[in-house]
Write a protein that holds these residues in place. Structure first.
Motif, mmCIF file in Angstrom:
data_model
loop_
_atom_site.group_PDB
_atom_site.id
_atom_site.type_symbol
_atom_site.label_atom_id
_atom_site.label_comp_id
_atom_site.label_asym_id
_atom_site.label_seq_id
_atom_site.Cartn_x
_atom_site.Cartn_y
_atom_site.Cartn_z
ATOM 1 N N GLN A 23 0.821 -1.206 0.000
ATOM 2 C CA GLN A 23 0.000 0.000 0.000
ATOM 3 C C GLN A 23 0.859 1.262 0.000
ATOM 4 O O GLN A 23 0.418 2.320 -0.449
ATOM 5 C CB GLN A 23 -0.925 -0.001 1.219
ATOM 6 C CG GLN A 23 -2.041 -1.039 1.135
ATOM 7 C CD GLN A 23 -2.769 -1.240 2.451
ATOM 8 O OE1 GLN A 23 -2.433 -0.621 3.475
ATOM 9 N NE2 GLN A 23 -3.757 -2.117 2.455
ATOM 10 N N ARG A 24 2.084 1.136 0.470
ATOM 11 C CA ARG A 24 3.016 2.265 0.465
ATOM 12 C C ARG A 24 3.695 2.452 -0.885
ATOM 13 O O ARG A 24 4.437 3.414 -1.081
ATOM 14 C CB ARG A 24 4.086 2.048 1.536
ATOM 15 C CG ARG A 24 3.573 2.148 2.952
ATOM 16 C CD ARG A 24 4.450 1.371 3.933
ATOM 17 N NE ARG A 24 5.847 1.724 3.888
ATOM 18 C CZ ARG A 24 6.468 2.499 4.782
ATOM 19 N NH1 ARG A 24 5.777 3.002 5.783
ATOM 20 N NH2 ARG A 24 7.755 2.749 4.695
ATOM 21 N N VAL A 170 18.292 -3.168 12.605
ATOM 22 C CA VAL A 170 17.644 -4.425 12.980
ATOM 23 C C VAL A 170 16.485 -4.116 13.926
ATOM 24 O O VAL A 170 16.686 -3.521 14.985
ATOM 25 C CB VAL A 170 18.624 -5.395 13.658
ATOM 26 C CG1 VAL A 170 17.885 -6.659 14.124
ATOM 27 C CG2 VAL A 170 19.755 -5.777 12.699
ATOM 28 N N LEU A 171 15.296 -4.524 13.514
ATOM 29 C CA LEU A 171 14.098 -4.379 14.344
ATOM 30 C C LEU A 171 13.667 -5.762 14.810
ATOM 31 O O LEU A 171 13.338 -6.620 13.998
ATOM 32 C CB LEU A 171 12.967 -3.711 13.556
ATOM 33 C CG LEU A 171 11.568 -3.753 14.201
ATOM 34 C CD1 LEU A 171 11.553 -3.024 15.542
ATOM 35 C CD2 LEU A 171 10.527 -3.161 13.245
ATOM 36 N N MET A 172 13.684 -5.979 16.118
ATOM 37 C CA MET A 172 13.190 -7.224 16.690
ATOM 38 C C MET A 172 11.763 -7.006 17.185
ATOM 39 O O MET A 172 11.501 -6.101 17.971
ATOM 40 C CB MET A 172 14.075 -7.673 17.858
ATOM 41 C CG MET A 172 15.452 -8.155 17.459
ATOM 42 S SD MET A 172 15.428 -9.598 16.349
ATOM 43 C CE MET A 172 14.454 -10.770 17.309
ATOM 44 N N VAL A 173 10.859 -7.856 16.714
ATOM 45 C CA VAL A 173 9.453 -7.785 17.117
ATOM 46 C C VAL A 173 9.179 -8.947 18.064
ATOM 47 O O VAL A 173 9.475 -10.104 17.731
ATOM 48 C CB VAL A 173 8.523 -7.856 15.898
ATOM 49 C CG1 VAL A 173 7.065 -7.715 16.333
ATOM 50 C CG2 VAL A 173 8.899 -6.778 14.879
ATOM 51 N N TYR A 174 8.619 -8.639 19.224
ATOM 52 C CA TYR A 174 8.399 -9.660 20.247
ATOM 53 C C TYR A 174 6.913 -9.769 20.606
ATOM 54 O O TYR A 174 6.479 -9.326 21.673
ATOM 55 C CB TYR A 174 9.212 -9.336 21.494
ATOM 56 C CG TYR A 174 10.701 -9.401 21.301
ATOM 57 C CD1 TYR A 174 11.346 -10.613 21.079
ATOM 58 C CD2 TYR A 174 11.474 -8.238 21.324
ATOM 59 C CE1 TYR A 174 12.723 -10.683 20.904
ATOM 60 C CE2 TYR A 174 12.856 -8.301 21.154
ATOM 61 C CZ TYR A 174 13.465 -9.520 20.941
ATOM 62 O OH TYR A 174 14.833 -9.584 20.768
ATOM 63 N N PRO A 175 6.114 -10.373 19.724
ATOM 64 C CA PRO A 175 4.698 -10.563 20.038
ATOM 65 C C PRO A 175 4.503 -11.713 21.016
ATOM 66 O O PRO A 175 5.438 -12.461 21.321
ATOM 67 C CB PRO A 175 4.080 -10.887 18.670
ATOM 68 C CG PRO A 175 5.192 -11.540 17.918
ATOM 69 C CD PRO A 175 6.460 -10.881 18.395
ATOM 70 N N ALA A 207 -3.356 -9.745 13.746
ATOM 71 C CA ALA A 207 -2.170 -9.713 12.891
ATOM 72 C C ALA A 207 -2.112 -8.446 12.040
ATOM 73 O O ALA A 207 -1.032 -7.903 11.788
ATOM 74 C CB ALA A 207 -2.142 -10.943 11.997
ATOM 75 N N GLY A 208 -3.251 -7.972 11.588
ATOM 76 C CA GLY A 208 -3.272 -6.764 10.773
ATOM 77 C C GLY A 208 -2.802 -5.544 11.547
ATOM 78 O O GLY A 208 -2.022 -4.729 11.043
ATOM 79 N N GLU A 209 -3.266 -5.428 12.781
ATOM 80 C CA GLU A 209 -2.841 -4.307 13.627
ATOM 81 C C GLU A 209 -1.345 -4.392 13.910
ATOM 82 O O GLU A 209 -0.631 -3.385 13.870
ATOM 83 C CB GLU A 209 -3.621 -4.324 14.935
ATOM 84 C CG GLU A 209 -3.222 -3.224 15.909
ATOM 85 C CD GLU A 209 -3.953 -3.299 17.232
ATOM 86 O OE1 GLU A 209 -3.722 -2.412 18.083
ATOM 87 O OE2 GLU A 209 -4.734 -4.258 17.424
ATOM 88 N N LEU A 210 -0.862 -5.596 14.175
ATOM 89 C CA LEU A 210 0.561 -5.762 14.446
ATOM 90 C C LEU A 210 1.386 -5.396 13.224
ATOM 91 O O LEU A 210 2.429 -4.744 13.341
ATOM 92 C CB LEU A 210 0.867 -7.194 14.875
ATOM 93 C CG LEU A 210 2.346 -7.511 15.120
ATOM 94 C CD1 LEU A 210 2.943 -6.576 16.161
ATOM 95 C CD2 LEU A 210 2.521 -8.965 15.547
ATOM 96 N N VAL A 215 5.570 -1.799 10.680
ATOM 97 C CA VAL A 215 6.071 -0.871 9.665
ATOM 98 C C VAL A 215 6.266 0.518 10.264
ATOM 99 O O VAL A 215 7.230 1.220 9.933
ATOM 100 C CB VAL A 215 5.114 -0.832 8.456
ATOM 101 C CG1 VAL A 215 5.581 0.193 7.430
ATOM 102 C CG2 VAL A 215 5.025 -2.219 7.813
ATOM 103 N N LYS A 216 5.389 0.904 11.167
ATOM 104 C CA LYS A 216 5.551 2.190 11.846
ATOM 105 C C LYS A 216 6.835 2.191 12.676
ATOM 106 O O LYS A 216 7.586 3.180 12.671
ATOM 107 C CB LYS A 216 4.337 2.459 12.743
ATOM 108 C CG LYS A 216 4.394 3.788 13.477
ATOM 109 C CD LYS A 216 3.133 3.996 14.324
ATOM 110 C CE LYS A 216 3.181 5.305 15.086
ATOM 111 N NZ LYS A 216 1.950 5.496 15.922
ATOM 112 N N ALA A 217 7.094 1.095 13.382
ATOM 113 C CA ALA A 217 8.321 1.002 14.186
ATOM 114 C C ALA A 217 9.556 1.027 13.299
ATOM 115 O O ALA A 217 10.589 1.597 13.669
ATOM 116 C CB ALA A 217 8.290 -0.276 15.022
ATOM 117 N N LEU A 218 9.463 0.427 12.123
ATOM 118 C CA LEU A 218 10.576 0.466 11.174
ATOM 119 C C LEU A 218 10.852 1.900 10.741
ATOM 120 O O LEU A 218 12.012 2.336 10.711
ATOM 121 C CB LEU A 218 10.260 -0.400 9.961
ATOM 122 C CG LEU A 218 11.299 -0.367 8.832
ATOM 123 C CD1 LEU A 218 12.597 -1.011 9.285
ATOM 124 C CD2 LEU A 218 10.754 -1.068 7.589
#
Length: 260
Positions: A23-24, A170-175, A207-210, A215-218
């Protein structure tokens, strides 16, 4: 326009992340073992998308992906999303299952990142890894998954420090608990689908919200994203009061301990 490679992109969180980047206006390279699923996703997106069906644990998979990246000419973002989990007591689990979980959740992301670092150097690009809070704290019935996600976290937390001067982010995502097919496809101790439902703590995240938050955190160049604050608190509790944490977790995950 950036080029974004996403593994495990045919469904679940990988597909949600793909939609946000598309979408971007970015170009996507979608990787998954589900060839039919990839075809359907490419048809849905219509443009700015390339696909490659492969199993990341195959001996030649990393080379295939590297060649695809070379053909595209550049790479800005690598998203290590593909993963697998298990639900079985360690003593009742075939070591081959542990080996498979480690191969998918740690070895493949590690090898892929190292193979694609030269391409990412050229763009001063980013690596996003979908870790888990299970890598920060013990969860009954998930010994292999906890071990693999812990290895993933440690490797890429170190890689961030080592590659900072080369411009690699490096972005680590911890769900914690997500509404995705990964849990529906969890392996049992014999390598077949797990026969009992998963236990959970706190909310099950969308999952969609995450994906949007990732992408915002990136964009904000954050080093880590903890989507679920309740689970983050639990991981802190594990560190400051491990005995209390284990007693509470045994009660919450009692169904796991009954699978004897």
């Amino acid at each position: 326009m950036k080029t974004v490679l996403i593994t495990g992109a045919a469904s679940g969180l990988g597909w949600e992340i793909a939609k946000v980047f598309h979408q971007r206006g970015d170009h996507l390279l979608l990787i998954d073992r589900d060839a039919d699923g990839l075809t359907a996703r490419a048809t849905e997106l219509k443009e700015r998308v390339s696909t490659l069906a492969c199993d990341l644990t195959d001996a030649n998979a990393i080379e295939q992906i590297s060649q695809q990246v070379d053909a595209l000419g550049s790479l800005d973002v690598l998203v290590n999303n593909a993963g697998i989990t298990q639900r079985s007591l360690a003593a009742k689990t075939n070591p081959a299952v542990m080996k498979k979980v480690m191969a998918v959740d740690w070895q493949a992301p590690m090898e892929l990142a190292l193979a694609l670092l030269p391409a990412l150097y050229k763009t001063r690009g980013a690596i996003i890894n979908i870790g888990s809070m299970a890598g920060w704290m013990p969860v009954p019935g998930r010994a292999g998954y906890c071990a693999a996600k812990s290895a993933l976290a440690q490797f890429f937390e170190v890689l961030r420090m080592e590659e900072a001067d080369n411009g690699i982010h490096v972005l680590m995502v911890y769900p914690s608990f997500l509404d995705t097919p990964i849990e529906k496809n969890a392996l049992g101790g014999d390598g077949q689908p797990a026969k009992h439902a998963r236990s959970t703590v706190g909310r099950i995240d969308d999952a969609g919200e995450l994906a949007r938050n990732i992408v915002k955190a990136l964009d904000q160049r954050k080093p880590r994203l903890f989507p679920n604050r309740f689970t983050l608190f639990a991981s802190i509790l594990w560190r400051i009061a491990p005995g209390f944490f284990q007693r509470m977790t045994r009660k919450r995950f009692a169904v796991e301990l009954e699978q004897r």
